[in-house]
Design a protein around this motif. Structure first.
Motif, short mmCIF file in Angstrom:
data_model
loop_
_atom_site.label_atom_id
_atom_site.label_comp_id
_atom_site.label_asym_id
_atom_site.label_seq_id
_atom_site.Cartn_x
_atom_site.Cartn_y
_atom_site.Cartn_z
N GLY A 1 -108.24 -83.14 -41.94
CA GLY A 1 -108.31 -81.89 -41.20
C GLY A 1 -107.14 -81.00 -41.59
N PRO A 2 -107.28 -79.68 -41.46
CA PRO A 2 -106.18 -78.77 -41.82
C PRO A 2 -104.90 -79.11 -41.04
CG PRO A 2 -108.22 -77.55 -41.45
CD PRO A 2 -108.48 -78.95 -40.99
N ARG A 3 -103.83 -79.31 -41.78
CA ARG A 3 -102.52 -79.66 -41.20
C ARG A 3 -102.63 -80.87 -40.28
NH1 ARG A 3 -103.36 -74.31 -41.32
NH2 ARG A 3 -101.96 -73.07 -42.66
N GLY A 4 -103.49 -81.79 -40.67
CA GLY A 4 -103.81 -82.91 -39.79
C GLY A 4 -102.93 -84.13 -39.95
N VAL A 5 -101.98 -84.12 -40.93
CA VAL A 5 -101.12 -85.27 -41.14
C VAL A 5 -99.79 -84.77 -41.71
CG1 VAL A 5 -101.99 -85.68 -43.49
CG2 VAL A 5 -101.00 -87.57 -42.20
N PRO A 6 -98.66 -85.35 -41.31
CA PRO A 6 -97.38 -84.95 -41.92
C PRO A 6 -97.38 -85.24 -43.41
CG PRO A 6 -97.01 -86.17 -39.89
CD PRO A 6 -98.47 -86.31 -40.20
N VAL A 7 -96.86 -84.31 -44.18
CA VAL A 7 -96.84 -84.43 -45.64
C VAL A 7 -95.41 -84.34 -46.14
CG1 VAL A 7 -97.55 -83.35 -47.82
CG2 VAL A 7 -99.17 -83.50 -45.90
N ALA A 8 -95.05 -85.24 -47.03
CA ALA A 8 -93.72 -85.25 -47.64
C ALA A 8 -93.86 -85.01 -49.13
CB ALA A 8 -93.02 -86.59 -47.40
N ALA A 9 -92.90 -84.28 -49.70
CA ALA A 9 -92.88 -84.02 -51.14
C ALA A 9 -91.46 -84.12 -51.66
CB ALA A 9 -93.47 -82.65 -51.44
N PRO A 10 -90.88 -85.34 -51.66
CA PRO A 10 -89.50 -85.50 -52.12
C PRO A 10 -89.30 -85.22 -53.60
CG PRO A 10 -90.49 -87.63 -51.66
CD PRO A 10 -91.44 -86.59 -51.16
N LYS A 11 -90.38 -85.01 -54.36
CA LYS A 11 -90.21 -84.62 -55.77
C LYS A 11 -89.43 -83.31 -55.89
CE LYS A 11 -94.52 -86.74 -57.40
NZ LYS A 11 -95.15 -87.02 -56.08
N ALA A 12 -89.45 -82.51 -54.85
CA ALA A 12 -88.69 -81.26 -54.87
C ALA A 12 -87.20 -81.52 -55.01
CB ALA A 12 -88.96 -80.45 -53.61
N GLN A 13 -86.76 -82.75 -54.73
CA GLN A 13 -85.35 -83.11 -54.87
C GLN A 13 -85.03 -83.74 -56.23
OE1 GLN A 13 -85.95 -85.07 -50.77
NE2 GLN A 13 -83.74 -85.05 -51.03
N THR A 14 -86.05 -84.23 -56.91
CA THR A 14 -85.80 -84.98 -58.14
C THR A 14 -86.35 -84.32 -59.40
OG1 THR A 14 -87.88 -86.23 -57.95
CG2 THR A 14 -85.92 -87.16 -56.87
N GLY A 15 -87.30 -83.42 -59.22
CA GLY A 15 -88.11 -83.00 -60.35
C GLY A 15 -89.27 -83.96 -60.49
N ARG A 16 -90.14 -83.62 -61.41
CA ARG A 16 -91.33 -84.44 -61.63
C ARG A 16 -91.00 -85.50 -62.65
NH1 ARG A 16 -96.29 -83.79 -59.56
NH2 ARG A 16 -98.15 -84.35 -60.76
N LEU A 17 -91.08 -86.76 -62.26
CA LEU A 17 -90.64 -87.87 -63.10
C LEU A 17 -91.80 -88.52 -63.85
CD1 LEU A 17 -88.15 -89.63 -60.64
CD2 LEU A 17 -87.82 -87.60 -62.04
N TYR A 18 -92.96 -87.85 -63.84
CA TYR A 18 -94.12 -88.36 -64.56
C TYR A 18 -94.45 -89.78 -64.11
CZ TYR A 18 -93.10 -84.04 -66.94
OH TYR A 18 -92.84 -82.72 -67.18
N ALA A 19 -94.53 -90.75 -64.98
CA ALA A 19 -94.92 -92.09 -64.55
C ALA A 19 -93.97 -92.67 -63.51
CB ALA A 19 -95.01 -93.03 -65.75
N GLY A 20 -92.73 -92.20 -63.50
CA GLY A 20 -91.76 -92.69 -62.53
C GLY A 20 -91.88 -92.04 -61.17
N GLY A 21 -92.54 -90.86 -61.09
CA GLY A 21 -92.54 -90.11 -59.85
C GLY A 21 -93.32 -90.76 -58.73
N ALA A 22 -94.53 -91.21 -59.02
CA ALA A 22 -95.34 -91.84 -57.97
C ALA A 22 -94.76 -93.18 -57.56
CB ALA A 22 -96.77 -91.99 -58.45
N ALA A 23 -94.18 -93.91 -58.52
CA ALA A 23 -93.53 -95.18 -58.18
C ALA A 23 -92.36 -94.94 -57.22
CB ALA A 23 -93.05 -95.88 -59.45
N LEU A 24 -91.62 -93.86 -57.47
CA LEU A 24 -90.51 -93.53 -56.58
C LEU A 24 -91.03 -93.10 -55.21
CD1 LEU A 24 -87.41 -93.25 -56.44
CD2 LEU A 24 -87.69 -90.86 -57.11
N ASP A 25 -92.14 -92.37 -55.18
CA ASP A 25 -92.74 -92.00 -53.89
C ASP A 25 -93.19 -93.24 -53.12
OD1 ASP A 25 -92.38 -89.29 -54.10
OD2 ASP A 25 -94.43 -88.84 -54.71
N LEU A 26 -93.70 -94.24 -53.82
CA LEU A 26 -94.10 -95.48 -53.16
C LEU A 26 -92.91 -96.14 -52.47
CD1 LEU A 26 -96.30 -97.66 -52.67
CD2 LEU A 26 -95.54 -98.73 -54.80
N VAL A 27 -91.78 -96.17 -53.17
CA VAL A 27 -90.56 -96.72 -52.57
C VAL A 27 -90.16 -95.90 -51.35
CG1 VAL A 27 -88.08 -96.94 -52.94
CG2 VAL A 27 -89.67 -97.86 -54.61
N SER A 28 -90.19 -94.58 -51.49
CA SER A 28 -89.81 -93.72 -50.36
C SER A 28 -90.75 -93.91 -49.18
CB SER A 28 -89.80 -92.25 -50.80
OG SER A 28 -88.79 -92.03 -51.78
N ALA A 29 -92.03 -94.15 -49.45
CA ALA A 29 -92.97 -94.41 -48.36
C ALA A 29 -92.63 -95.70 -47.63
CB ALA A 29 -94.40 -94.47 -48.92
#
Length: 411
Positions: free
Chosen positions: A321-349
């Motif tokens: 639903g619109p605005r139906g869940v909190p969303v985080a985007a910590p890539k804004a602090q690191t830049g886009r790390l390509y294959a490393g970015g989603a792995a880092l998001d998994l750790v942050s989750a």
């Protein structure tokens, strides 16, 4: 739907990121909203339209990598060796107690050792072939991190390398889960990337998706009305996935369960107009046996380009639903790390679920009207749920979604 037996648990984490070298440094900076994006220092970037990047701070290779490996490794591989070593140490696992083929690795890299490759190509052009390192034969290769890590730690079980751009880090975790289900006791999984050298940067600039903004605080603004692309970065993360019975038997600390995983590819031959990221999110939730209302936070792919952000926001609105869940985007602090970015998001989750606090998305000041997402801004936000969804979308049509939950023995 996966069962409790099918769900590997995460018992170790290792991080090398622009937000900090090591898990503790990364997480402290992430929750505080500190940025790792600044001017490029790894080479003279004054003549390039992109001059900002997320570089891993304080990394001295000689302090973390055996001397015999220094001549044969790219900077990116050295970061991977660090993160893998930290993850294994954090798990408390004694690999000598694991059967000879009971531990393996699945890792992802999108670019390989570009900096090493550029240096050796320059030697070839300037000095001749006899000045090219013999290690060039593998140091540039996409699978080199898997090889070097498996050799260093004696991981003789299933080993694989994934090339799927930003989606690769989560796809590697999916590969690892498959091996755990087949009977492998322990899998190291994740991704580290980085090509902050002239050759690597030019290739990234050619994509047309990099921001040319010179101010770090305005360069990478996912879901913002002023979004103009992303900032490149280096680093990533590895996690130790373990058979839950093994972890329980040795009394391991458990960060969480890998409860759901799904991957899709665009376009879908049966429904070309269907959004692949939405399909992946729904499939991962179904695999985890969770309803959208049970998700406490989504870690977004957060491409930082208007079209991609709109598409992701629409996918999230369709599921939650619109605005139906909190969303985080910590890539804004690191830049886009390509294959490393989603792995880092998994750790942050996982750390978000552990601490009950969603990290803020820095620098975004005005979420675009056509991006109906509840982006966490201004400071960390408390959560009470026990499930997080991590999304990643890779160039070429790759979409991946992973659900992680706090660990429990029954469902």
């Amino acid at each position: 739907m996966s069962t409790t037996v099918d769900r590997p648990v995460i018992t170790g984490i290792g991080v090398a990121a622009p937000t900090g070298l090591g898990t503790g440094a990364h997480w402290s900076a992430t929750v505080a909203g500190a940025t790792g994006i600044a001017g490029i220092t790894r080479f003279a970037a004054e003549g390039y339209p992109v001059r900002l990047a997320g570089e891993v701070p304080g990394f001295v290779p000689e302090e973390h990598v055996p001397s015999r490996l220094l001549p044969q490794t790219d900077h990116m591989t050295r970061l991977a060796l660090f993160a893998a070593d930290e993850a294994l140490k954090d798990s408390g696992l004694d690999l000598t107690t694991v059967s000879e083929y009971g531990a393996g690795i699945a890792s992802a890299s999108s670019m390989g050792g570009f900096e090493f490759g550029q240096r050796e190509l320059q030697n070839l052009w300037d000095k001749g072939g006899r000045f090219v390192s013999a290690y060039q034969s593998f140091a540039w290769f996409y699978a080199v991190n898997t090889g070097q890590i498996s050799i260093r730690h004696g991981l003789k079980g299933p080993c694989s390398a994934v090339v799927a751009d930003q989606a690769g880090g989560l796809d590697a975790v999916g590969h690892a889960r498959r091996q755990i289900r087949k009977g492998t006791r322990v899998m190291l999984a994740g991704g580290v990337d980085g090509a902050l050298c002239p050759l690597g940067l030019v290739g990234q600039i050619a994509s047309g998706r990099l921001s040319t903004e010179s101010r770090p605080e305005r360069a990478y603004l996912p879901f913002d009305e002023a979004a103009s692309g992303h900032v490149p970065g280096e680093g990533g993360a590895y996690v130790v996935l373990e058979d839950p019975a093994s972890a329980r038997l040795r009394g391991a600390h458990v960060y969480g369960e890998l409860a759901g995983y799904a991957a899709t590819f665009d376009p879908d031959p049966g429904a070309p107009a269907a959004d692949g990221l939405e399909r992946a999110a729904r499939a991962a939730l179904a695999d985890a046996g969770r309803e959208p209302a049970e998700v406490a936070v989504v870690f977004a792919d957060a491409a930082g380009t208007p079209a991609a952000d709109r598409a992701e926001a629409a996918a999230l609105a369709a599921v939650f639903g619109p605005r139906g869940v909190p969303v985080a985007a910590p890539k804004a602090q690191t830049g886009r790390l390509y294959a490393g970015g989603a792995a880092l998001d998994l750790v942050s989750a996982l750390l978000t679920l552990r601490d009950g606090a969603i990290p803020p998305t820095v620098n975004v000041t005005a979420v675009a009207e056509d991006c109906p997402v509840d982006l966490v801004l201004g400071g960390s936000r408390p959560i009470t749920g026990d499930a997080a969804l991590v999304l990643a979308r890779g160039e070429g049509g790759f979409n991946v979604a992973v659900v992680v939950t706090t660990a429990r023995t029954t469902r």
